[in-house]
Design an enzyme around this catalytic site. Structure first.
Site, PDB file in Angstrom:
ATOM      1  N   GLU A  91       0.848  -1.192   0.000  1.00 36.34           N
ATOM      2  CA  GLU A  91       0.000   0.000   0.000  1.00 36.34           C
ATOM      3  C   GLU A  91       0.887   1.246   0.000  1.00 36.34           C
ATOM      4  OE1 GLU A  91      -3.284   1.065  -0.223  1.00 36.34           O
ATOM      5  OE2 GLU A  91      -2.274   2.994  -0.023  1.00 36.34           O
ATOM      6  N   HIS A 104     -25.690  -1.374  -1.976  1.00 36.90           N
ATOM      7  CA  HIS A 104     -26.760  -1.290  -2.987  1.00 36.90           C
ATOM      8  C   HIS A 104     -27.380  -2.665  -3.210  1.00 36.90           C
ATOM      9  CE1 HIS A 104     -25.674   2.809  -4.241  1.00 36.90           C
ATOM     10  NE2 HIS A 104     -24.417   2.431  -4.085  1.00 36.90           N
ATOM     11  N   VAL A 139       4.178   1.331  -5.423  1.00 34.07           N
ATOM     12  CA  VAL A 139       4.716   0.536  -6.535  1.00 34.07           C
ATOM     13  C   VAL A 139       5.031   1.486  -7.695  1.00 34.07           C
ATOM     14  CG1 VAL A 139       4.236  -1.319  -8.174  1.00 34.07           C
ATOM     15  CG2 VAL A 139       3.431  -1.500  -5.802  1.00 34.07           C
ATOM     16  N   ARG A 158     -14.118   8.773  -7.331  1.00 33.10           N
ATOM     17  CA  ARG A 158     -14.464   7.484  -7.956  1.00 33.10           C
ATOM     18  C   ARG A 158     -13.396   7.140  -8.998  1.00 33.10           C
ATOM     19  NH1 ARG A 158     -18.712  11.032  -7.938  1.00 33.10           N
ATOM     20  NH2 ARG A 158     -20.699  10.427  -7.015  1.00 33.10           N
ATOM     21  N   ILE A 203     -13.031  -0.385 -10.181  1.00 35.13           N
ATOM     22  CA  ILE A 203     -14.043  -0.790  -9.191  1.00 35.13           C
ATOM     23  C   ILE A 203     -14.692   0.483  -8.637  1.00 35.13           C
ATOM     24  CG2 ILE A 203     -14.511  -2.215  -7.168  1.00 35.13           C
ATOM     25  CD1 ILE A 203     -13.315  -3.845  -9.462  1.00 35.13           C
ATOM     26  N   GLU A 204     -15.523   1.083  -9.478  1.00 37.79           N
ATOM     27  CA  GLU A 204     -16.286   2.253  -9.015  1.00 37.79           C
ATOM     28  C   GLU A 204     -17.561   1.741  -8.323  1.00 37.79           C
ATOM     29  OE1 GLU A 204     -18.220   4.487 -12.175  1.00 37.79           O
ATOM     30  OE2 GLU A 204     -17.337   3.143 -13.633  1.00 37.79           O
ATOM     31  N   SER A 205     -18.482   2.628  -8.000  1.00 38.18           N
ATOM     32  CA  SER A 205     -19.710   2.189  -7.337  1.00 38.18           C
ATOM     33  C   SER A 205     -20.449   1.194  -8.238  1.00 38.18           C
ATOM     34  CB  SER A 205     -20.604   3.390  -7.050  1.00 38.18           C
ATOM     35  OG  SER A 205     -21.656   3.017  -6.220  1.00 38.18           O
ATOM     36  N   CYS A 229     -11.935  11.201  24.263  1.00 43.94           N
ATOM     37  CA  CYS A 229     -12.804  11.991  23.374  1.00 43.94           C
ATOM     38  C   CYS A 229     -14.159  12.128  24.055  1.00 43.94           C
ATOM     39  CB  CYS A 229     -12.938  11.293  22.016  1.00 43.94           C
ATOM     40  SG  CYS A 229     -14.205  12.015  20.957  1.00 43.94           S
TER      41      CYS A 229
HETATM   42  C1  LIG Z   1     -18.174   9.477  -3.979  1.00 49.13           C
HETATM   43  C2  LIG Z   1     -18.234   7.987  -3.979  1.00 49.13           C
HETATM   44  C3  LIG Z   1     -19.381   7.324  -3.554  1.00 49.13           C
HETATM   45  C4  LIG Z   1     -19.443   5.939  -3.577  1.00 49.13           C
HETATM   46  N1  LIG Z   1     -20.512   5.312  -3.023  1.00 49.13           N
HETATM   47  C5  LIG Z   1     -20.545   3.959  -2.987  1.00 49.13           C
HETATM   48  C6  LIG Z   1     -21.606   3.286  -2.349  1.00 49.13           C
HETATM   49  O1  LIG Z   1     -22.468   3.898  -1.733  1.00 49.13           O
HETATM   50  N2  LIG Z   1     -21.642   1.939  -2.408  1.00 49.13           N
HETATM   51  C7  LIG Z   1     -20.705   1.231  -3.081  1.00 49.13           C
HETATM   52  O2  LIG Z   1     -20.826   0.011  -3.156  1.00 49.13           O
HETATM   53  N3  LIG Z   1     -19.642   1.833  -3.632  1.00 49.13           N
HETATM   54  C8  LIG Z   1     -19.532   3.180  -3.585  1.00 49.13           C
HETATM   55  N4  LIG Z   1     -18.474   3.813  -4.131  1.00 49.13           N
HETATM   56  C9  LIG Z   1     -17.440   3.009  -4.767  1.00 49.13           C
HETATM   57  C10 LIG Z   1     -16.476   2.415  -3.746  1.00 49.13           C
HETATM   58  O3  LIG Z   1     -16.027   3.409  -2.881  1.00 49.13           O
HETATM   59  C11 LIG Z   1     -15.316   1.804  -4.512  1.00 49.13           C
HETATM   60  O4  LIG Z   1     -15.837   0.896  -5.462  1.00 49.13           O
HETATM   61  C12 LIG Z   1     -14.326   1.064  -3.643  1.00 49.13           C
HETATM   62  O5  LIG Z   1     -13.966   1.821  -2.528  1.00 49.13           O
HETATM   63  C13 LIG Z   1     -13.098   0.730  -4.476  1.00 49.13           C
HETATM   64  O6  LIG Z   1     -12.155   0.123  -3.661  1.00 49.13           O
HETATM   65  P1  LIG Z   1     -10.718  -0.212  -4.212  1.00 49.13           P
HETATM   66  O7  LIG Z   1     -10.024  -0.970  -3.166  1.00 49.13           O
HETATM   67  O8  LIG Z   1     -10.839  -0.837  -5.554  1.00 49.13           O
HETATM   68  O9  LIG Z   1     -10.034   1.196  -4.454  1.00 49.13           O
HETATM   69  P2  LIG Z   1      -9.371   2.170  -3.359  1.00 49.13           P
HETATM   70  O10 LIG Z   1     -10.152   2.217  -2.130  1.00 49.13           O
HETATM   71  O11 LIG Z   1      -9.106   3.457  -4.062  1.00 49.13           O
HETATM   72  O12 LIG Z   1      -8.009   1.451  -3.005  1.00 49.13           O
HETATM   73  C14 LIG Z   1      -6.911   1.428  -3.870  1.00 49.13           C
HETATM   74  C15 LIG Z   1      -5.668   1.452  -3.012  1.00 49.13           C
HETATM   75  O13 LIG Z   1      -4.523   1.318  -3.838  1.00 49.13           O
HETATM   76  C16 LIG Z   1      -3.505   2.149  -3.337  1.00 49.13           C
HETATM   77  N5  LIG Z   1      -2.564   2.410  -4.413  1.00 49.13           N
HETATM   78  C17 LIG Z   1      -2.756   3.144  -5.535  1.00 49.13           C
HETATM   79  N6  LIG Z   1      -1.651   3.171  -6.286  1.00 49.13           N
HETATM   80  C18 LIG Z   1      -0.721   2.428  -5.638  1.00 49.13           C
HETATM   81  C19 LIG Z   1       0.639   2.103  -5.912  1.00 49.13           C
HETATM   82  N7  LIG Z   1       1.263   2.540  -7.006  1.00 49.13           N
HETATM   83  N8  LIG Z   1       1.296   1.333  -5.024  1.00 49.13           N
HETATM   84  C20 LIG Z   1       0.687   0.879  -3.892  1.00 49.13           C
HETATM   85  N9  LIG Z   1      -0.608   1.178  -3.590  1.00 49.13           N
HETATM   86  C21 LIG Z   1      -1.304   1.939  -4.452  1.00 49.13           C
HETATM   87  C22 LIG Z   1      -4.270   3.385  -2.886  1.00 49.13           C
HETATM   88  O14 LIG Z   1      -3.527   4.165  -1.967  1.00 49.13           O
HETATM   89  C23 LIG Z   1      -5.515   2.775  -2.276  1.00 49.13           C
HETATM   90  O15 LIG Z   1      -5.367   2.522  -0.900  1.00 49.13           O
HETATM   91  C24 LIG Z   1     -18.365   5.197  -4.084  1.00 49.13           C
HETATM   92  C25 LIG Z   1     -17.196   5.858  -4.468  1.00 49.13           C
HETATM   93  C26 LIG Z   1     -17.113   7.230  -4.366  1.00 49.13           C
HETATM   94  C27 LIG Z   1     -15.821   7.899  -4.655  1.00 49.13           C
END
Ligand SMILES: Cc1cc2nc3c(=O)[nH]c(=O)nc-3n(C[C@H](O)[C@H](O)[C@H](O)COP(=O)(O)OP(=O)(O)OC[C@H]3O[C@@H](n4cnc5c(N)ncnc54)[C@H](O)[C@@H]3O)c2cc1C
Length: 476
Positions: A32, A50, A173, A311, A336-338, A401
């Site tokens: 990370e 959802h 990375v 997102r 992996i968006e919402s 707190c």
């Molecule tokens: C405004 C908003 C509202 C949303 N609402 C919902 C909801 O209500 N319900 C729902 O199901 N989903 C929702 N989503 C979508 C959900 O938040 C995401 O689908 C989910 O959090 C994606 O997780 P992830 O682990 O793929 O990405 P992230 O949480 O972004 O994790 C990726 C990780 O990779 C790390 N990383 C990046 N580059 C590197 C690198 N080069 N080397 C090492 N580490 C790295 C980052 O620091 C991060 O910790 C929403 C998103 C947003 C932004």
């Protein structure tokens, strides 16, 4: 050491995959770039589980969402994370919008969502008395829920670590090299070797893919801004209230959180900079204005903070969960968006089945423990339980707190257990210390002192959120 599997990214996707792989006799490491987990999209989002009526039928998003929603109650319970099946409503304000509600209903049925209902005005008002009198009807999904996204991520990776998975923070990375039998994964300070790599790097998954010549997708950031209200009006709505989609977009939601707050948002604005997490006056004004369409007269005096989430919007419009085109031992879990949070348990199971087909997952561990108990939460305990906990360890009797009633014992636990908090915001996400009305005005010095003591570092080296955010300059 050569690891069997390295996962890049400790958001909810990487953390849930790590937990799934912890069931097997494998050496797994999560890399990370930040100094804590859940620092990307998984930190700042709506937290909605959802039901699955929104995604286009036939897509991976639809499949993962419906399955993930069904899996979430058990996963949250195993991990000791608050989850509430509060249901969701998509509210229409005119007959034209009722047509979109009917469309979503049909889509939900095709996707396999159970228990969906289309409600008329009176049934809607009986469920949600504070809804605007202009609402004419709604789609009701009683199986939708809410979960705390960062608590879920912290608990998933914590449980994976308790079962032997390693976590390396501050490991950005910057290169990925195929050395024929394994990958070399490079950061500015060190490198790690692994036979197989999972790319779960969120907004930067396209950059990771490009290191090995995979350029079949790109990711761009879309900003979402929110307001959070204090717990005094957390029960204005019971269900999560969405607005029927119109030509102008998906509208602003009004939802309770699992901690009893009320949240409104998010906006949807395409931007260029993947690090631009600022809030804006136009964005926040839009949130307030549009939320009032669903629930009029929300008291702005109850707002305690505003925040932005980004997102990771993929170029294909769907989740990208597949083997690399050039290197089959690299798996992408990208775009992996919402509804990525809601889908996360299903995404982890999907990656597990891909690895099973590749013959990587052969031996299950006999000592795998899927359970993780939460940190004792004093403010939710009855007087007898509090008294016995304090008698056992007086640190639980010292309140740090005042707004959220968090004790020294709870903060100490957050620093000591996997993955331990390393800074004040890390403590805040794990315990809620600093999340109340005064937003840390009273407890920040005490949390700083506890971090200094537990981590064995001078107080001047304790940070708010990693290097460069030191709280104290020098001793007077
Ligand atoms: C405004 C908003 C509202 C949303 N609402 C919902 C909801 O209500 N319900 C729902 O199901 N989903 C929702 N989503 C979508 C959900 O938040 C995401 O689908 C989910 O959090 C994606 O997780 P992830 O682990 O793929 O990405 P992230 O949480 O972004 O994790 C990726 C990780 O990779 C790390 N990383 C990046 N580059 C590197 C690198 N080069 N080397 C090492 N580490 C790295 C980052 O620091 C991060 O910790 C929403 C998103 C947003 C932004």
């Amino acid at each position: 050491m050569l690891y069997d599997i390295a996962i890049i990214g400790a958001g909810i996707t990487g953390s849930m995959i790590a937990r799934e792989l912890a069931k097997y006799n494998l050496s797994v490491i999560v890399l990370e770039k930040e100094n804590d987990v859940a620092m990307g999209s998984s930190k700042a989002n709506s937290g909605i589980v959802h039901a699955g009526y929104d995604a286009k039928p036939g897509t991976l998003k639809a499949q993962m969402n419906v399955l993930g929603c069904k899996m979430m109650p058990k996963v949250a319970s195993e991990l000791g994370v608050p989850y509430r099946k509060n249901g969701s409503l998509v509210v229409a304000f005119c007959e034209e919008e009722m047509a979109s509600v009917q469309e979503l209903y049909k889509r939900g049925i095709i996707n396999g969502v159970e228990n969906l209902h289309v409600l008329g005005q009176s049934r809607l008002r009986s469920l949600e008395p504070n809804i605007s009198p202009n609402a004419v009807g709604a789609l009701y999904a009683p199986d939708a829920g809410i979960v705390c996204p960062y608590s879920l991520t912290i608990a998933a990776i914590g449980n994976a670590m308790d079962n032997g998975v390693e976590l390396k923070r501050d490991f950005q990375v910057t290169g990925l090299y195929d050395r024929s039998t394994h990958f070399e994964i490079v950061s500015p300070r060190e490198s790690v070797e692994a036979s197989l790599v999972v790319n779960a790097a969120g907004l930067y998954a396209d950059a990771i893919a490009s290191f090995v010549g995979d350029d079949f997708f790109s990711i761009h950031p879309r900003r979402g801004e929110y307001f959070l209200f204090d717990t005094s009006i957390g029960d204005v709505v019971n269900a999560t209230v969405f607005q029927a989609p119109t030509a102008m977009g998906k509208g602003i939601l009004v939802t309770p959180t699992t901690h009893g707050n009320l949240m409104i948002g998010p906006t949807a604005e395409d931007i260029e900079d993947k690090e631009d997490k600022k809030t804006t006056a136009p964005g926040l004004n839009k949130v307030l204005r549009d939320a009032a369409k669903s629930v009029p007269d929300l008291p702005s005096g109850g707002i305690i903070t505003a925040f932005t989430g980004l997102r990771a919007v993929g170029s294909s419009g769907d989740f990208i969960i597949c083997q690399s085109q050039n290197h089959p031992r690299l798996i992408h879990a990208a775009a992996i968006e919402s509804p990525g949070l809601a889908s996360s348990p299903a995404i982890a199971a999907y990656v597990e089945s891909m690895l099973q087909q590749m013959g990587v997952l052969t031996h299950k561990r006999h000592d795998y423990n899927p359970y993780r108990s939460p940190i004792p939460c004093l403010r939710e305990m009855c007087d007898d339980d509090r008294a016995s906990l304090i008698a056992h360890d007086p640190a639980y009797g010292r309140i740090v707190c005042r707004c959220e009633e968090i004790s020294e014992g709870e903060i100490r636990d957050a620093i000591r257990r996997n993955p331990g908090a390393l800074d004040c915001d890390g403590v805040k996400r794990r315990t809620r210390s600093g999340m109340g009305r005064c937003q840390g005005g009273f407890c920040l010095p005490l949390v700083t002192e506890l971090l200094s003591k537990e981590l064995g570092i001078p107080m001047e080296q304790v940070t708010k959120k990693g290097p460069g955010s030191e709280i104290l300059s020098y001793r007077l």
